[in-house]
Scaffold this motif. Sequence first.
Motif, PDB file in Angstrom:
ATOM      1  N   PRO A  40       0.816  -1.215   0.000  1.00 23.56           N
ATOM      2  CA  PRO A  40       0.000   0.000   0.000  1.00 23.56           C
ATOM      3  C   PRO A  40       0.854   1.272   0.000  1.00 23.56           C
ATOM      4  O   PRO A  40       1.918   1.324   0.602  1.00 23.56           O
ATOM      5  N   VAL A  41       0.339   2.284  -0.692  1.00 24.96           N
ATOM      6  CA  VAL A  41       0.943   3.614  -0.683  1.00 24.96           C
ATOM      7  C   VAL A  41       0.218   4.417   0.380  1.00 24.96           C
ATOM      8  O   VAL A  41      -1.017   4.408   0.447  1.00 24.96           O
ATOM      9  N   ASP A  42       0.978   5.112   1.228  1.00 25.59           N
ATOM     10  CA  ASP A  42       0.370   5.946   2.266  1.00 25.59           C
ATOM     11  C   ASP A  42      -0.531   7.003   1.634  1.00 25.59           C
ATOM     12  O   ASP A  42      -0.186   7.593   0.614  1.00 25.59           O
ATOM     13  N   ASP A  43      -1.655   7.252   2.262  1.00 23.31           N
ATOM     14  CA  ASP A  43      -2.566   8.319   1.845  1.00 23.31           C
ATOM     15  C   ASP A  43      -2.139   9.595   2.571  1.00 23.31           C
ATOM     16  O   ASP A  43      -2.293   9.712   3.783  1.00 23.31           O
ATOM     17  N   ALA A  44      -1.587  10.555   1.824  1.00 20.99           N
ATOM     18  CA  ALA A  44      -1.033  11.776   2.422  1.00 20.99           C
ATOM     19  C   ALA A  44      -2.093  12.559   3.187  1.00 20.99           C
ATOM     20  O   ALA A  44      -1.848  13.038   4.293  1.00 20.99           O
ATOM     21  N   THR A 101       9.932 -16.613  -7.591  1.00 18.99           N
ATOM     22  CA  THR A 101       9.411 -15.882  -8.740  1.00 18.99           C
ATOM     23  C   THR A 101       8.388 -14.910  -8.173  1.00 18.99           C
ATOM     24  O   THR A 101       7.458 -15.333  -7.472  1.00 18.99           O
ATOM     25  N   ALA A 102       8.563 -13.621  -8.448  1.00 18.07           N
ATOM     26  CA  ALA A 102       7.684 -12.627  -7.817  1.00 18.07           C
ATOM     27  C   ALA A 102       7.398 -11.468  -8.748  1.00 18.07           C
ATOM     28  O   ALA A 102       8.239 -11.069  -9.563  1.00 18.07           O
ATOM     29  N   SER A 103       6.196 -10.923  -8.614  1.00 15.51           N
ATOM     30  CA  SER A 103       5.802  -9.679  -9.257  1.00 15.51           C
ATOM     31  C   SER A 103       5.126  -8.843  -8.190  1.00 15.51           C
ATOM     32  O   SER A 103       4.781  -9.355  -7.124  1.00 15.51           O
ATOM     33  N   GLY A 104       4.931  -7.562  -8.464  1.00 13.93           N
ATOM     34  CA  GLY A 104       4.317  -6.737  -7.433  1.00 13.93           C
ATOM     35  C   GLY A 104       3.679  -5.489  -7.977  1.00 13.93           C
ATOM     36  O   GLY A 104       3.909  -5.098  -9.122  1.00 13.93           O
ATOM     37  N   GLN A 105       2.881  -4.878  -7.109  1.00 17.10           N
ATOM     38  CA  GLN A 105       2.231  -3.624  -7.465  1.00 17.10           C
ATOM     39  C   GLN A 105       1.910  -2.833  -6.209  1.00 17.10           C
ATOM     40  O   GLN A 105       1.762  -3.393  -5.123  1.00 17.10           O
ATOM     41  N   LEU A 106       1.820  -1.519  -6.400  1.00 21.78           N
ATOM     42  CA  LEU A 106       1.394  -0.629  -5.323  1.00 21.78           C
ATOM     43  C   LEU A 106      -0.122  -0.554  -5.336  1.00 21.78           C
ATOM     44  O   LEU A 106      -0.739  -0.610  -6.401  1.00 21.78           O
ATOM     45  N   VAL A 107      -0.718  -0.440  -4.145  1.00 24.36           N
ATOM     46  CA  VAL A 107      -2.177  -0.417  -4.037  1.00 24.36           C
ATOM     47  C   VAL A 107      -2.611   0.689  -3.083  1.00 24.36           C
ATOM     48  O   VAL A 107      -1.818   1.186  -2.288  1.00 24.36           O
ATOM     49  N   GLN A 108      -3.866   1.053  -3.164  1.00 30.05           N
ATOM     50  CA  GLN A 108      -4.436   2.056  -2.259  1.00 30.05           C
ATOM     51  C   GLN A 108      -5.181   1.397  -1.102  1.00 30.05           C
ATOM     52  O   GLN A 108      -4.883   1.643   0.043  1.00 30.05           O
ATOM     53  N   ASP A 109      -6.160   0.585  -1.405  1.00 27.92           N
ATOM     54  CA  ASP A 109      -6.956  -0.090  -0.370  1.00 27.92           C
ATOM     55  C   ASP A 109      -6.432  -1.521  -0.229  1.00 27.92           C
ATOM     56  O   ASP A 109      -6.702  -2.377  -1.079  1.00 27.92           O
ATOM     57  N   PRO A 110      -5.677  -1.804   0.825  1.00 27.91           N
ATOM     58  CA  PRO A 110      -4.991  -3.096   0.913  1.00 27.91           C
ATOM     59  C   PRO A 110      -5.900  -4.318   0.885  1.00 27.91           C
ATOM     60  O   PRO A 110      -5.593  -5.294   0.202  1.00 27.91           O
ATOM     61  N   ILE A 111      -6.999  -4.296   1.594  1.00 23.62           N
ATOM     62  CA  ILE A 111      -7.849  -5.492   1.667  1.00 23.62           C
ATOM     63  C   ILE A 111      -8.608  -5.705   0.369  1.00 23.62           C
ATOM     64  O   ILE A 111      -8.717  -6.831  -0.123  1.00 23.62           O
ATOM     65  N   GLU A 112      -9.120  -4.645  -0.220  1.00 20.50           N
ATOM     66  CA  GLU A 112      -9.795  -4.768  -1.520  1.00 20.50           C
ATOM     67  C   GLU A 112      -8.823  -5.266  -2.580  1.00 20.50           C
ATOM     68  O   GLU A 112      -9.158  -6.123  -3.398  1.00 20.50           O
ATOM     69  N   ALA A 113      -7.594  -4.723  -2.572  1.00 13.11           N
ATOM     70  CA  ALA A 113      -6.585  -5.138  -3.545  1.00 13.11           C
ATOM     71  C   ALA A 113      -6.197  -6.606  -3.321  1.00 13.11           C
ATOM     72  O   ALA A 113      -6.013  -7.361  -4.287  1.00 13.11           O
ATOM     73  N   LEU A 114      -6.095  -7.022  -2.071  1.00 15.10           N
ATOM     74  CA  LEU A 114      -5.772  -8.409  -1.750  1.00 15.10           C
ATOM     75  C   LEU A 114      -6.856  -9.343  -2.279  1.00 15.10           C
ATOM     76  O   LEU A 114      -6.561 -10.343  -2.942  1.00 15.10           O
ATOM     77  N   ALA A 115      -8.100  -9.008  -2.017  1.00 13.26           N
ATOM     78  CA  ALA A 115      -9.214  -9.843  -2.482  1.00 13.26           C
ATOM     79  C   ALA A 115      -9.239  -9.909  -4.011  1.00 13.26           C
ATOM     80  O   ALA A 115      -9.425 -10.988  -4.589  1.00 13.26           O
ATOM     81  N   ALA A 116      -9.034  -8.780  -4.658  1.00 12.95           N
ATOM     82  CA  ALA A 116      -9.046  -8.740  -6.123  1.00 12.95           C
ATOM     83  C   ALA A 116      -7.903  -9.558  -6.710  1.00 12.95           C
ATOM     84  O   ALA A 116      -8.082 -10.297  -7.690  1.00 12.95           O
ATOM     85  N   GLN A 146      -9.573  -8.752   8.717  1.00 16.11           N
ATOM     86  CA  GLN A 146     -10.409  -8.326   7.591  1.00 16.11           C
ATOM     87  C   GLN A 146     -10.285  -9.296   6.420  1.00 16.11           C
ATOM     88  O   GLN A 146     -11.285  -9.662   5.793  1.00 16.11           O
ATOM     89  N   ALA A 147      -9.053  -9.720   6.124  1.00 17.54           N
ATOM     90  CA  ALA A 147      -8.827 -10.636   5.007  1.00 17.54           C
ATOM     91  C   ALA A 147      -9.492 -11.986   5.268  1.00 17.54           C
ATOM     92  O   ALA A 147     -10.092 -12.569   4.356  1.00 17.54           O
ATOM     93  N   ARG A 148      -9.411 -12.479   6.484  1.00 17.81           N
ATOM     94  CA  ARG A 148     -10.026 -13.772   6.794  1.00 17.81           C
ATOM     95  C   ARG A 148     -11.541 -13.727   6.600  1.00 17.81           C
ATOM     96  O   ARG A 148     -12.150 -14.725   6.214  1.00 17.81           O
TER      97      ARG A 148
END
Length: 177
Positions: A40-44, A101-116, A146-148
């Motif tokens: 996640p990227v911090d929300d300023a 083997t890994a890929s990655g991305q920055l996200v805003q809403d961690p739980i929504e991004a995890l579920a997606a 939340q994830a569970r």
Amino acid sequence: MADYDVVLLVEQALSAADAARVRSLHEALEDPVTYHVLLPVDDAAARVEAAMGTLPSSELLGAPGVLANSADLAAVEEDARERADKALADTLAALTSAGATASGQLVQDPIEALAAKVKEVDGREAIILTQPHVVAEFFHVDWTAQARRKLGVPVLHLLEHETFDEQAGEGEGIQGF
């Protein structure tokens, strides 16, 4: 042979030891393992609001220059984005060095991004690596709780920079003399 996809949600860059620990969880699998890292990227604006919430109202009334303008917020957001980009690159490098083997991305809403992401890659499990958040964990509002509630896959919560033994309570408590 199908890939075994694992989605990692991390708060900060993984150390080499954390990456090796994550990798060790899947070494015995015959299927190739792919890690999908979300950071996640911090929300300023939220950070400024939270910081201002700790100030007494008399401090805010006496100092009109305390309120951040859009240029200040933009600078804070840019700094947060740069730090997150570096943390993600460092994490991917640590996982690769550990043989993953890994890929990655920055996200805003961690739980929504995890579920997606779990749904997108047909993830077999999710691993959340955080520092301890005692209050959030006590009230079950932390990322893992939340994830569970949201995911249909196993969710493992690891504490960053702690070994498995340290997380299991090894060495804690009263020691005999």
